[in-house]
Design a protein around this motif. Structure first.
Motif, PDB file in Angstrom:
ATOM      1  N   PHE A   1       9.868  -3.947  14.684  1.00 29.84           N
ATOM      2  CA  PHE A   1       9.417  -3.113  15.661  1.00 29.84           C
ATOM      3  C   PHE A   1      10.318  -3.197  16.777  1.00 29.84           C
ATOM      4  O   PHE A   1      10.389  -2.403  17.967  1.00 29.84           O
ATOM      5  N   TRP A   2      11.480  -4.037  16.554  1.00 28.07           N
ATOM      6  CA  TRP A   2      12.729  -3.906  17.615  1.00 28.07           C
ATOM      7  C   TRP A   2      13.588  -2.922  17.502  1.00 28.07           C
ATOM      8  O   TRP A   2      14.790  -2.763  18.048  1.00 28.07           O
ATOM      9  N   PHE A   3      13.402  -2.172  16.367  1.00 24.17           N
ATOM     10  CA  PHE A   3      14.524  -1.106  15.998  1.00 24.17           C
ATOM     11  C   PHE A   3      13.749   0.220  15.799  1.00 24.17           C
ATOM     12  O   PHE A   3      13.047   0.670  15.117  1.00 24.17           O
ATOM     13  N   PRO A   4      13.775   0.856  17.131  1.00 29.23           N
ATOM     14  CA  PRO A   4      13.141   2.257  17.179  1.00 29.23           C
ATOM     15  C   PRO A   4      13.448   3.275  16.383  1.00 29.23           C
ATOM     16  O   PRO A   4      12.427   4.227  16.203  1.00 29.23           O
ATOM     17  N   PRO A   5      14.504   3.511  15.563  1.00 32.57           N
ATOM     18  CA  PRO A   5      14.567   4.682  14.783  1.00 32.57           C
ATOM     19  C   PRO A   5      13.357   4.676  13.696  1.00 32.57           C
ATOM     20  O   PRO A   5      12.984   5.564  13.241  1.00 32.57           O
ATOM     21  N   LEU A   6      13.019   3.405  13.446  1.00 35.02           N
ATOM     22  CA  LEU A   6      11.683   3.182  12.235  1.00 35.02           C
ATOM     23  C   LEU A   6      10.502   3.682  12.879  1.00 35.02           C
ATOM     24  O   LEU A   6       9.496   4.329  12.293  1.00 35.02           O
ATOM     25  N   TYR A   7      10.338   3.891  14.238  1.00 36.34           N
ATOM     26  CA  TYR A   7       9.036   4.674  14.794  1.00 36.34           C
ATOM     27  C   TYR A   7       9.244   6.170  14.366  1.00 36.34           C
ATOM     28  O   TYR A   7       8.207   6.743  13.944  1.00 36.34           O
ATOM     29  N   LEU A   8      10.364   6.817  14.511  1.00 38.16           N
ATOM     30  CA  LEU A   8      10.635   8.044  13.836  1.00 38.16           C
ATOM     31  C   LEU A   8      10.422   8.140  12.464  1.00 38.16           C
ATOM     32  O   LEU A   8       9.808   9.202  12.109  1.00 38.16           O
ATOM     33  N   LEU A   9      10.901   7.275  11.772  1.00 36.35           N
ATOM     34  CA  LEU A   9      10.638   7.446  10.203  1.00 36.35           C
ATOM     35  C   LEU A   9       9.084   7.188   9.968  1.00 36.35           C
ATOM     36  O   LEU A   9       8.488   8.170   9.121  1.00 36.35           O
ATOM     37  N   SER A  10       8.194   6.432  10.576  1.00 34.09           N
ATOM     38  CA  SER A  10       6.853   6.368  10.419  1.00 34.09           C
ATOM     39  C   SER A  10       6.139   7.675  11.039  1.00 34.09           C
ATOM     40  O   SER A  10       5.203   8.034  10.122  1.00 34.09           O
ATOM     41  N   ALA A  11       6.598   8.152  12.011  1.00 31.94           N
ATOM     42  CA  ALA A  11       5.881   9.418  12.485  1.00 31.94           C
ATOM     43  C   ALA A  11       6.142  10.610  11.572  1.00 31.94           C
ATOM     44  O   ALA A  11       5.356  11.287  11.300  1.00 31.94           O
ATOM     45  N   VAL A  12       7.478  10.723  11.166  1.00 32.51           N
ATOM     46  CA  VAL A  12       7.833  11.849  10.224  1.00 32.51           C
ATOM     47  C   VAL A  12       7.127  11.788   9.003  1.00 32.51           C
ATOM     48  O   VAL A  12       6.550  12.462   8.288  1.00 32.51           O
ATOM     49  N   LEU A  13       7.006  10.515   8.315  1.00 35.46           N
ATOM     50  CA  LEU A  13       6.251  10.271   7.167  1.00 35.46           C
ATOM     51  C   LEU A  13       4.842  10.567   7.193  1.00 35.46           C
ATOM     52  O   LEU A  13       4.267  11.160   6.550  1.00 35.46           O
ATOM     53  N   LEU A  14       4.442  10.280   8.415  1.00 41.04           N
ATOM     54  CA  LEU A  14       2.730  10.511   8.599  1.00 41.04           C
ATOM     55  C   LEU A  14       2.543  11.768   8.537  1.00 41.04           C
ATOM     56  O   LEU A  14       1.634  12.556   7.943  1.00 41.04           O
ATOM     57  N   VAL A  15       3.376  12.426   9.180  1.00 40.41           N
ATOM     58  CA  VAL A  15       3.306  14.215   9.376  1.00 40.41           C
ATOM     59  C   VAL A  15       3.678  14.701   7.798  1.00 40.41           C
ATOM     60  O   VAL A  15       2.635  15.646   7.481  1.00 40.41           O
TER      61      VAL A  15
ATOM     62  N   VAL B   1       3.071  13.338   5.143  1.00 37.85           N
ATOM     63  CA  VAL B   1       2.005  12.896   4.309  1.00 37.85           C
ATOM     64  C   VAL B   1       0.818  13.926   4.178  1.00 37.85           C
ATOM     65  O   VAL B   1       0.245  14.374   3.282  1.00 37.85           O
ATOM     66  N   VAL B   2       0.602  14.095   5.447  1.00 38.38           N
ATOM     67  CA  VAL B   2      -0.757  15.053   5.821  1.00 38.38           C
ATOM     68  C   VAL B   2      -0.207  16.503   5.400  1.00 38.38           C
ATOM     69  O   VAL B   2      -1.183  17.314   4.911  1.00 38.38           O
ATOM     70  N   ALA B   3       0.702  16.857   5.831  1.00 47.04           N
ATOM     71  CA  ALA B   3       1.073  18.209   5.518  1.00 47.04           C
ATOM     72  C   ALA B   3       1.271  18.671   4.081  1.00 47.04           C
ATOM     73  O   ALA B   3       1.200  19.827   3.468  1.00 47.04           O
ATOM     74  N   THR B   4       1.737  17.713   3.123  1.00 47.15           N
ATOM     75  CA  THR B   4       1.769  18.012   1.876  1.00 47.15           C
ATOM     76  C   THR B   4       0.607  17.609   0.813  1.00 47.15           C
ATOM     77  O   THR B   4       0.706  17.663  -0.217  1.00 47.15           O
ATOM     78  N   HIS B   5      -0.462  17.226   1.501  1.00 44.82           N
ATOM     79  CA  HIS B   5      -1.696  16.536   0.825  1.00 44.82           C
ATOM     80  C   HIS B   5      -1.990  17.821   0.010  1.00 44.82           C
ATOM     81  O   HIS B   5      -2.029  19.059   0.439  1.00 44.82           O
TER      82      HIS B   5
ATOM     83  N   LEU C   1      -0.859   6.298   1.618  1.00 42.92           N
ATOM     84  CA  LEU C   1       0.417   6.579   2.523  1.00 42.92           C
ATOM     85  C   LEU C   1      -0.028   6.964   3.979  1.00 42.92           C
ATOM     86  O   LEU C   1       0.829   6.313   4.856  1.00 42.92           O
ATOM     87  N   ALA C   2      -0.854   7.639   4.381  1.00 44.03           N
ATOM     88  CA  ALA C   2      -1.138   7.632   5.696  1.00 44.03           C
ATOM     89  C   ALA C   2      -1.487   6.444   6.498  1.00 44.03           C
ATOM     90  O   ALA C   2      -0.978   6.072   7.557  1.00 44.03           O
ATOM     91  N   ILE C   3      -2.322   5.683   5.805  1.00 41.18           N
ATOM     92  CA  ILE C   3      -2.731   4.130   6.335  1.00 41.18           C
ATOM     93  C   ILE C   3      -1.375   3.286   6.561  1.00 41.18           C
ATOM     94  O   ILE C   3      -1.254   2.714   7.311  1.00 41.18           O
TER      95      ILE C   3
ATOM     96  N   ALA D   1       0.915  -1.062   0.185  1.00 37.32           N
ATOM     97  CA  ALA D   1       0.049  -0.107   0.194  1.00 37.32           C
ATOM     98  C   ALA D   1       0.858   1.171  -0.145  1.00 37.32           C
ATOM     99  O   ALA D   1       0.329   2.365  -0.562  1.00 37.32           O
ATOM    100  N   LEU D   2       1.960   1.148   0.734  1.00 39.79           N
ATOM    101  CA  LEU D   2       2.964   2.095   0.744  1.00 39.79           C
ATOM    102  C   LEU D   2       3.456   2.435  -0.800  1.00 39.79           C
ATOM    103  O   LEU D   2       3.546   3.819  -1.363  1.00 39.79           O
ATOM    104  N   ILE D   3       3.874   1.394  -1.402  1.00 39.80           N
ATOM    105  CA  ILE D   3       4.398   1.573  -2.795  1.00 39.80           C
ATOM    106  C   ILE D   3       3.199   2.222  -3.613  1.00 39.80           C
ATOM    107  O   ILE D   3       3.361   3.049  -4.300  1.00 39.80           O
ATOM    108  N   ALA D   4       2.109   1.676  -3.499  1.00 38.20           N
ATOM    109  CA  ALA D   4       1.085   2.099  -4.415  1.00 38.20           C
ATOM    110  C   ALA D   4       0.907   3.373  -4.036  1.00 38.20           C
ATOM    111  O   ALA D   4       0.189   4.278  -5.048  1.00 38.20           O
ATOM    112  N   GLY D   5       0.602   4.058  -2.819  1.00 36.86           N
ATOM    113  CA  GLY D   5       0.678   5.397  -2.717  1.00 36.86           C
ATOM    114  C   GLY D   5       1.393   6.155  -3.227  1.00 36.86           C
ATOM    115  O   GLY D   5       0.919   7.305  -3.593  1.00 36.86           O
TER     116      GLY D   5
END
Length: 117
Positions: A88-102, A104-108, A76-78, A55-59
């Motif tokens: 889930f054991w690699f915390p920097p990816l939490y930051l990547l997911s959060a920044v990506l979500l912000v 995606v919404v900000a550039t809509h 992209l948001a979903i 779904a990320l690639i499709a977005g």
């Protein structure tokens, strides 16, 4: 489109492409496991994360084409939590997911203009 919006939109697509790598990296696990088998729960987890990665690639594709901006933003948001869910054991990816979500919404963008135009 302003220069800042163009840069933010491009950064969103780059981050989404980077996020798609860990999100789809679990596919090889479907054929392996401790004894060559994954438990049913693990199999569903891998399939779910992989679906989100697709779904990320499709977005990304929809966002680049610019034909359906709401669909691209929704996909992209979903799917933005997919990298954090995959590793889930690699915390920097939490930051990547959060920044990506912000981003995606900000550039809509609404209307007929492309996210990269």
């Amino acid at each position: 489109m302003s220069r800042q919006r163009h840069v933010a939109s491009s950064a969103t697509l780059v981050l989404a492409a980077i996020a798609a790598v860990p999100a789809t990296s679990l596919i090889p696990l479907l054929g392996t496991g401790d004894n060559g088998q994954l438990s049913t729960g693990e199999r569903f987890w891998v399939i779910g994360v992989t679906v989100l990665g697709v779904a990320l690639i499709a977005g990304i594709v929809v966002r680049v084409r610019g034909e359906r901006p709401v669909l691209g933003t929704t996909l992209l948001a979903i799917a933005s939590p997919a990298p954090a869910m995959a590793w889930f054991w690699f915390p920097p990816l939490y930051l990547l997911s959060a920044v990506l979500l912000v981003l995606v919404v900000a550039t809509h963008t609404q209307g007929d203009e492309s996210a990269l135009a």
